[in-house]
Write a protein that holds these residues in place. Structure first.
Motif, short mmCIF file in Angstrom:
data_model
loop_
_atom_site.label_atom_id
_atom_site.label_comp_id
_atom_site.label_asym_id
_atom_site.label_seq_id
_atom_site.Cartn_x
_atom_site.Cartn_y
_atom_site.Cartn_z
N ASN A 1 -47.18 54.35 1.06
CA ASN A 1 -47.45 54.58 2.48
C ASN A 1 -48.67 53.77 2.93
O ASN A 1 -49.81 54.21 2.73
CB ASN A 1 -47.70 56.07 2.72
N PRO A 2 -48.48 52.60 3.52
CA PRO A 2 -49.62 51.84 4.04
C PRO A 2 -50.25 52.59 5.22
O PRO A 2 -49.55 53.10 6.10
CB PRO A 2 -48.99 50.53 4.50
N LEU A 3 -51.58 52.64 5.25
CA LEU A 3 -52.28 53.44 6.25
C LEU A 3 -53.23 52.64 7.14
O LEU A 3 -54.02 53.23 7.88
CB LEU A 3 -53.05 54.57 5.54
N ASP A 4 -53.17 51.31 7.06
CA ASP A 4 -54.04 50.49 7.90
C ASP A 4 -53.34 49.16 8.17
O ASP A 4 -53.13 48.37 7.25
CB ASP A 4 -55.38 50.24 7.20
N PRO A 5 -52.98 48.88 9.42
CA PRO A 5 -52.27 47.64 9.72
C PRO A 5 -53.09 46.38 9.47
O PRO A 5 -52.53 45.28 9.42
CB PRO A 5 -51.91 47.77 11.21
N ALA A 6 -54.40 46.53 9.28
CA ALA A 6 -55.25 45.37 9.00
C ALA A 6 -55.36 45.07 7.51
O ALA A 6 -55.93 44.04 7.12
CB ALA A 6 -56.65 45.58 9.59
N PRO B 1 -46.16 53.02 11.97
CA PRO B 1 -46.98 52.07 12.74
C PRO B 1 -48.28 51.68 12.04
O PRO B 1 -48.96 50.74 12.47
CB PRO B 1 -47.25 52.82 14.04
N LEU B 2 -48.65 52.40 10.96
CA LEU B 2 -49.86 52.06 10.22
C LEU B 2 -49.61 50.96 9.19
O LEU B 2 -50.56 50.48 8.56
CB LEU B 2 -50.40 53.31 9.50
N ALA B 3 -48.37 50.55 9.01
CA ALA B 3 -48.04 49.50 8.05
C ALA B 3 -48.22 48.13 8.69
O ALA B 3 -47.81 47.91 9.83
CB ALA B 3 -46.61 49.65 7.55
N PRO B 4 -48.82 47.17 7.99
CA PRO B 4 -49.00 45.83 8.55
C PRO B 4 -47.65 45.14 8.78
O PRO B 4 -46.78 45.18 7.90
CB PRO B 4 -49.80 45.09 7.47
#
Length: 253
Positions: free
Chosen positions: A46-51, A80-83
């Motif tokens: 689960n990616p939690l930061d789009p940056a 939406p938190l995934a880059p």
């Protein structure tokens, strides 16, 4: 599209309400693993930061190795938190996009619960697990893993069931966490649908949550579930954001 702060709040509440037995972080990627239960929500990256786009290929491989060790196919959960760069990379490598899911919220204080039964939640986890497996038509082999999941929920939970002739026909799990209340495991047995059980049990769960201080209800539902979407929209739920999974084309990641 909501602000990322709202998405992060709901994602955090969701992780607490549906806890994985093991969580490892690679940067801001939360790698959630649960050997005893096959749910993708419990077994996904689960990616939690789009940056956070550092070393995407190497990190995808490291995360995939963890899934291989569990004997599971690697899966990313793309909110939406995934880059976008990560999603593009996975797509280019043949990772299939599947199970698009809508996250919805509703204002509990605006709901009218006149006529809604004050149902007392079950205390017996084993009884609820057996009812849930029967209602959803799931294999009995999931009993231990689902029991472990329910026992691991730290916020207050309400387990609801409707019976007919001594048999469970509808179930719902509500997890109350501060001002938020999440709905999970909603289901009515196939032969008992279109009798109002789904609406009745959801209303009872939401009323219970409101009486315990929750202000906002939230849930996750796959976009292909048209009857479920119609049910929740009838309660005033509206879409906040969506997520989908990216699954590796093979166990090798």
């Amino acid at each position: 599209m909501p602000g990322l702060a709202t998405v992060r709040q709901i994602e955090a509440v969701g992780f607490r309400a549906w806890p994985a037995t093991s969580v490892h972080y690679d940067g801001t990627w939360a790698i959630r693993m649960t050997a005893a239960h096959p749910s993708k929500r419990l077994n996904s990256i689960n990616p939690l930061d789009p940056a956070d786009i550092r070393d995407i290929p190497a990190r995808v491989e490291r995360a995939s190795q963890r899934f291989r060790a569990y004997g599971r196919r690697p899966v990313f959960r793309q909110s939406p938190l995934a880059p976008p760069e990560l999603d593009d990379y996975l797509a280019s490598r043949g990772w299939e996009r599947l199970d698009e899911t809508v996250v919805m919220t509703a204002d509990l204080t605006a709901m009218d619960f006149a006529g809604t039964i004050d149902q007392i939640p079950l205390r017996d986890i084993g009884r609820y697990v057996d009812a849930s497996l029967k209602v959803h038509g799931r294999d009995a082999s999931l009993r231990a893993g689902f029991s472990e999941l329910l026992n691991g929920i730290r916020p207050v939970k309400g387990m609801f069931m409707i019976e007919e002739d001594g048999q469970p026909v509808s179930v719902a799990l509500c997890v109350h966490d501060g001002a938020m209340a999440g709905l999970f495991d909603i289901g009515t047995s196939r032969e008992s649908r279109r009798n109002g059980h789904g609406r009745a049990i959801v209303a009872s769960a939401l009323k219970w949550a409101m009486k315990h201080g929750a202000k906002t209800a939230w849930l996750q539902i796959e976009t292909v579930n048209a009857p479920g979407l119609a049910l929740y929209e009838g309660f005033g739920f509206t879409e906040i954001y969506r997520y989908a999974y990216r699954e590796s084309p093979n166990h090798e990641g």
